[in-house]
Enzyme design. Structure first.
Site, PDB file in Angstrom:
ATOM      1  N   GLY A  10       0.831  -1.209   0.000  1.00  8.51           N
ATOM      2  CA  GLY A  10       0.000   0.000   0.000  1.00  8.51           C
ATOM      3  C   GLY A  10       0.860   1.251   0.000  1.00  8.51           C
ATOM      4  O   GLY A  10       0.431   2.319   0.457  1.00  8.51           O
ATOM      5  N   GLY A  13      -0.374   4.758  -1.233  1.00 13.04           N
ATOM      6  CA  GLY A  13      -1.566   5.351  -0.619  1.00 13.04           C
ATOM      7  C   GLY A  13      -1.227   6.454   0.368  1.00 13.04           C
ATOM      8  O   GLY A  13      -0.056   6.767   0.601  1.00 13.04           O
ATOM      9  N   THR A  75      -4.486  -2.189   7.873  1.00 16.32           N
ATOM     10  CA  THR A  75      -5.670  -2.158   7.007  1.00 16.32           C
ATOM     11  C   THR A  75      -6.918  -2.485   7.827  1.00 16.32           C
ATOM     12  O   THR A  75      -6.859  -3.311   8.733  1.00 16.32           O
ATOM     13  CB  THR A  75      -5.499  -3.204   5.879  1.00 16.32           C
ATOM     14  OG1 THR A  75      -4.303  -2.894   5.170  1.00 16.32           O
ATOM     15  CG2 THR A  75      -6.674  -3.196   4.927  1.00 16.32           C
ATOM     16  N   THR A  76      -8.034  -1.827   7.502  1.00 16.75           N
ATOM     17  CA  THR A  76      -9.296  -2.081   8.209  1.00 16.75           C
ATOM     18  C   THR A  76     -10.356  -2.571   7.227  1.00 16.75           C
ATOM     19  O   THR A  76     -10.138  -2.549   6.007  1.00 16.75           O
ATOM     20  CB  THR A  76      -9.808  -0.798   8.901  1.00 16.75           C
ATOM     21  OG1 THR A  76     -10.015   0.203   7.891  1.00 16.75           O
ATOM     22  CG2 THR A  76      -8.827  -0.291   9.934  1.00 16.75           C
ATOM     23  N   HIS A 131     -14.846  10.574   9.076  1.00 18.97           N
ATOM     24  CA  HIS A 131     -13.610  10.481   8.292  1.00 18.97           C
ATOM     25  C   HIS A 131     -13.767  11.234   6.970  1.00 18.97           C
ATOM     26  O   HIS A 131     -14.870  11.535   6.541  1.00 18.97           O
ATOM     27  CB  HIS A 131     -13.265   9.017   7.997  1.00 18.97           C
ATOM     28  CG  HIS A 131     -12.682   8.296   9.180  1.00 18.97           C
ATOM     29  ND1 HIS A 131     -13.471   7.753  10.173  1.00 18.97           N
ATOM     30  CD2 HIS A 131     -11.390   8.044   9.527  1.00 18.97           C
ATOM     31  CE1 HIS A 131     -12.690   7.187  11.084  1.00 18.97           C
ATOM     32  NE2 HIS A 131     -11.422   7.353  10.727  1.00 18.97           N
ATOM     33  N   HIS A 132     -12.639  11.439   6.313  1.00 16.90           N
ATOM     34  CA  HIS A 132     -12.541  12.119   5.027  1.00 16.90           C
ATOM     35  C   HIS A 132     -13.356  11.440   3.922  1.00 16.90           C
ATOM     36  O   HIS A 132     -13.717  10.263   4.043  1.00 16.90           O
ATOM     37  CB  HIS A 132     -11.067  12.195   4.609  1.00 16.90           C
ATOM     38  CG  HIS A 132     -10.403  10.835   4.584  1.00 16.90           C
ATOM     39  ND1 HIS A 132     -10.382  10.051   3.471  1.00 16.90           N
ATOM     40  CD2 HIS A 132      -9.775  10.125   5.552  1.00 16.90           C
ATOM     41  CE1 HIS A 132      -9.741   8.918   3.736  1.00 16.90           C
ATOM     42  NE2 HIS A 132      -9.359   8.944   5.010  1.00 16.90           N
ATOM     43  N   LYS A 135     -12.488   7.771   2.361  1.00 17.26           N
ATOM     44  CA  LYS A 135     -12.471   6.516   3.129  1.00 17.26           C
ATOM     45  C   LYS A 135     -13.453   5.519   2.527  1.00 17.26           C
ATOM     46  O   LYS A 135     -14.589   5.873   2.215  1.00 17.26           O
ATOM     47  CB  LYS A 135     -12.802   6.774   4.609  1.00 17.26           C
ATOM     48  CG  LYS A 135     -12.710   5.496   5.438  1.00 17.26           C
ATOM     49  CD  LYS A 135     -12.531   5.759   6.910  1.00 17.26           C
ATOM     50  CE  LYS A 135     -12.480   4.468   7.719  1.00 17.26           C
ATOM     51  NZ  LYS A 135     -11.284   3.662   7.435  1.00 17.26           N
ATOM     52  N   GLY A 141     -12.680   0.879  11.270  1.00 15.38           N
ATOM     53  CA  GLY A 141     -12.187  -0.236  12.079  1.00 15.38           C
ATOM     54  C   GLY A 141     -12.140   0.142  13.550  1.00 15.38           C
ATOM     55  O   GLY A 141     -12.408  -0.685  14.433  1.00 15.38           O
TER      56      GLY A 141
HETATM   57  P1  NAD Z   1      -5.453   4.724   0.327  1.00 14.96           P
HETATM   58  O1  NAD Z   1      -6.630   4.332  -0.493  1.00 14.96           O
HETATM   59  O2  NAD Z   1      -4.917   6.109   0.240  1.00 14.96           O
HETATM   60  O3  NAD Z   1      -4.208   3.735   0.028  1.00 14.96           O
HETATM   61  C1  NAD Z   1      -4.311   2.359  -0.124  1.00 14.96           C
HETATM   62  C2  NAD Z   1      -3.206   1.940  -1.093  1.00 14.96           C
HETATM   63  O4  NAD Z   1      -3.173   0.511  -1.142  1.00 14.96           O
HETATM   64  C3  NAD Z   1      -3.453   2.435  -2.525  1.00 14.96           C
HETATM   65  O5  NAD Z   1      -2.264   2.992  -3.066  1.00 14.96           O
HETATM   66  C4  NAD Z   1      -3.871   1.171  -3.273  1.00 14.96           C
HETATM   67  O6  NAD Z   1      -3.489   1.193  -4.641  1.00 14.96           O
HETATM   68  C5  NAD Z   1      -3.124   0.097  -2.495  1.00 14.96           C
HETATM   69  N1  NAD Z   1      -3.732  -1.232  -2.598  1.00 14.96           N
HETATM   70  C6  NAD Z   1      -5.047  -1.542  -2.582  1.00 14.96           C
HETATM   71  N2  NAD Z   1      -5.221  -2.877  -2.704  1.00 14.96           N
HETATM   72  C7  NAD Z   1      -3.969  -3.406  -2.785  1.00 14.96           C
HETATM   73  C8  NAD Z   1      -3.490  -4.739  -2.916  1.00 14.96           C
HETATM   74  N3  NAD Z   1      -4.327  -5.785  -3.003  1.00 14.96           N
HETATM   75  N4  NAD Z   1      -2.137  -4.935  -2.986  1.00 14.96           N
HETATM   76  C9  NAD Z   1      -1.273  -3.882  -2.907  1.00 14.96           C
HETATM   77  N5  NAD Z   1      -1.678  -2.588  -2.789  1.00 14.96           N
HETATM   78  C10 NAD Z   1      -3.024  -2.368  -2.724  1.00 14.96           C
HETATM   79  O7  NAD Z   1      -5.874   4.362   1.825  1.00 14.96           O
HETATM   80  P2  NAD Z   1      -5.172   4.852   3.175  1.00 14.96           P
HETATM   81  O8  NAD Z   1      -5.875   6.053   3.690  1.00 14.96           O
HETATM   82  O9  NAD Z   1      -3.690   4.870   2.995  1.00 14.96           O
HETATM   83  O10 NAD Z   1      -5.564   3.641   4.139  1.00 14.96           O
HETATM   84  C11 NAD Z   1      -5.149   2.315   3.862  1.00 14.96           C
HETATM   85  C12 NAD Z   1      -5.786   1.371   4.878  1.00 14.96           C
HETATM   86  O11 NAD Z   1      -5.292   1.674   6.184  1.00 14.96           O
HETATM   87  C13 NAD Z   1      -7.319   1.500   4.965  1.00 14.96           C
HETATM   88  O12 NAD Z   1      -7.858   0.218   5.227  1.00 14.96           O
HETATM   89  C14 NAD Z   1      -7.518   2.412   6.170  1.00 14.96           C
HETATM   90  O13 NAD Z   1      -8.766   2.256   6.794  1.00 14.96           O
HETATM   91  C15 NAD Z   1      -6.391   1.929   7.060  1.00 14.96           C
HETATM   92  N6  NAD Z   1      -5.944   2.887   8.071  1.00 14.96           N
HETATM   93  C16 NAD Z   1      -5.597   2.354   9.269  1.00 14.96           C
HETATM   94  C17 NAD Z   1      -5.086   3.157  10.262  1.00 14.96           C
HETATM   95  C18 NAD Z   1      -4.655   2.521  11.558  1.00 14.96           C
HETATM   96  O14 NAD Z   1      -4.169   3.231  12.474  1.00 14.96           O
HETATM   97  N7  NAD Z   1      -4.769   1.193  11.686  1.00 14.96           N
HETATM   98  C19 NAD Z   1      -4.931   4.531  10.051  1.00 14.96           C
HETATM   99  C20 NAD Z   1      -5.282   5.063   8.805  1.00 14.96           C
HETATM  100  C21 NAD Z   1      -5.784   4.209   7.822  1.00 14.96           C
END
Ligand code: NAD
Length: 244
Positions: A10, A13, A75-76, A131-132, A135, A141
């Site tokens: 990821g 992202g 990831t959530t 959230h934004h 999301k 999560g």
């Molecule tokens: P985002 O959409 O900006 O980024 C996700 C990235 O993952 C993208 O670049 C996408 O192309 C890539 N991706 C998607 N499926 C994939 C796969 N199968 N293989 C490889 N790459 C893949 O999202 P974000 O805001 O960066 O959030 C990512 C995740 O983290 C979400 O599930 C979000 O809810 C979670 N999150 C968790 C916390 C925490 O503290 N646990 C905090 C923020 C976000």
């Protein structure tokens, strides 16, 4: 501190970019960044970190177990099957699975646990999250974790939003409400509403840095741990009987 060599899923992202930016200051070297379409590889790295999408869970777990690489999952929105795949992998490798890596939210988890234990059944619990606009999963999560903490203590069904003539509120049900818009990084409020008083516990994240730093801290912590499913509360040394 020794540098931790990390593969990151990821990487392109919002969280991925934040992790890449903060890693050097936290003694983490992201040597293998992966995103959609890439074949995930966990060879010759100390830890695999996943902040991508729930669909990546099976591939991430398979690659990490193949190379005995500890896993940090942020990831959530995982389905029951994807959660099961993570649970199964944690029998072979140590995994930190955290719906929220911020210190403040992990304190909110503890305070919610305490409030649910102390306040009786006449205090009704509702959880609000915002959230934004980008999301993808709802509820967050973190809201799910908060609801599970309350549910474990006092039972009750989770009710996602309300609409129509539903009748009176069941005293044990736990309402969860998701609001989306703008650039909100993550707000969570747990309400315990009683007769003549109301307790509201609120956390507001104003920067993704807090999540990224927590995940990088977890990457240091997980090395050398025995296979098990850990949470951020384990990383922070908070004692609990609950999973968060
Ligand atoms: P985002 O959409 O900006 O980024 C996700 C990235 O993952 C993208 O670049 C996408 O192309 C890539 N991706 C998607 N499926 C994939 C796969 N199968 N293989 C490889 N790459 C893949 O999202 P974000 O805001 O960066 O959030 C990512 C995740 O983290 C979400 O599930 C979000 O809810 C979670 N999150 C968790 C916390 C925490 O503290 N646990 C905090 C923020 C976000």
């Amino acid at each position: 501190m020794n540098k931790v060599r990390v593969a990151l899923v990821g990487a392109a992202g919002r969280m991925g970019k934040t992790l890449m930016a903060l890693a050097p200051a936290e003694d983490v070297q992201i040597i293998a960044p992966f995103d959609s379409g890439d074949t995930i590889k966990a060879e010759n790295v100390d830890v695999l970190i996943d902040f991508s999408s729930p669909e990546a869970a099976e591939a991430v777990c398979a690659e990490a177990t193949k190379h005995n690489t500890p896993l940090v999952i942020g990831t959530t929105g995982h389905s029951a099957e994807q959660r099961y795949a993570i649970q199964l992998a944690s029998g072979k490798i140590p995994i930190v699975l955290a719906s929220n890596f911020s210190v403040g939210v992990n304190v909110l988890f503890s305070l919610t646990e305490q409030a649910a234990e102390i306040l009786g059944e006449n205090f009704h619990c509702e959880i609000l999250e915002m959230h934004h606009e980008m999301k993808k999963d709802a509820p967050s999560g973190t809201a799910r974790t908060l609801a599970e903490i309350v549910q474990k203590i006092r039972g009750g069904e989770l009710r996602h939003g309300r609409k129509g003539i539903l009748g009176e509120r069941d005293k044990f049900e736990i309402g969860i409400h998701s609001v989306r818009g703008g650039d909100v990084v993550g707000d969570h409020t747990v309400i315990f509403a009683g007769k003549g008083e109301r307790l509201e516990l609120t956390h507001r994240a104003t920067s993704r840095d807090t999540f990224a730093r927590g995940a990088l801290q977890a990457a240091h912590w997980i090395m050398g741990k025995t296979p098990r499913l850990y949470t951020m509360r384990d990383v922070l040394g908070q004692t609990t009987t609950l999973h968060a």
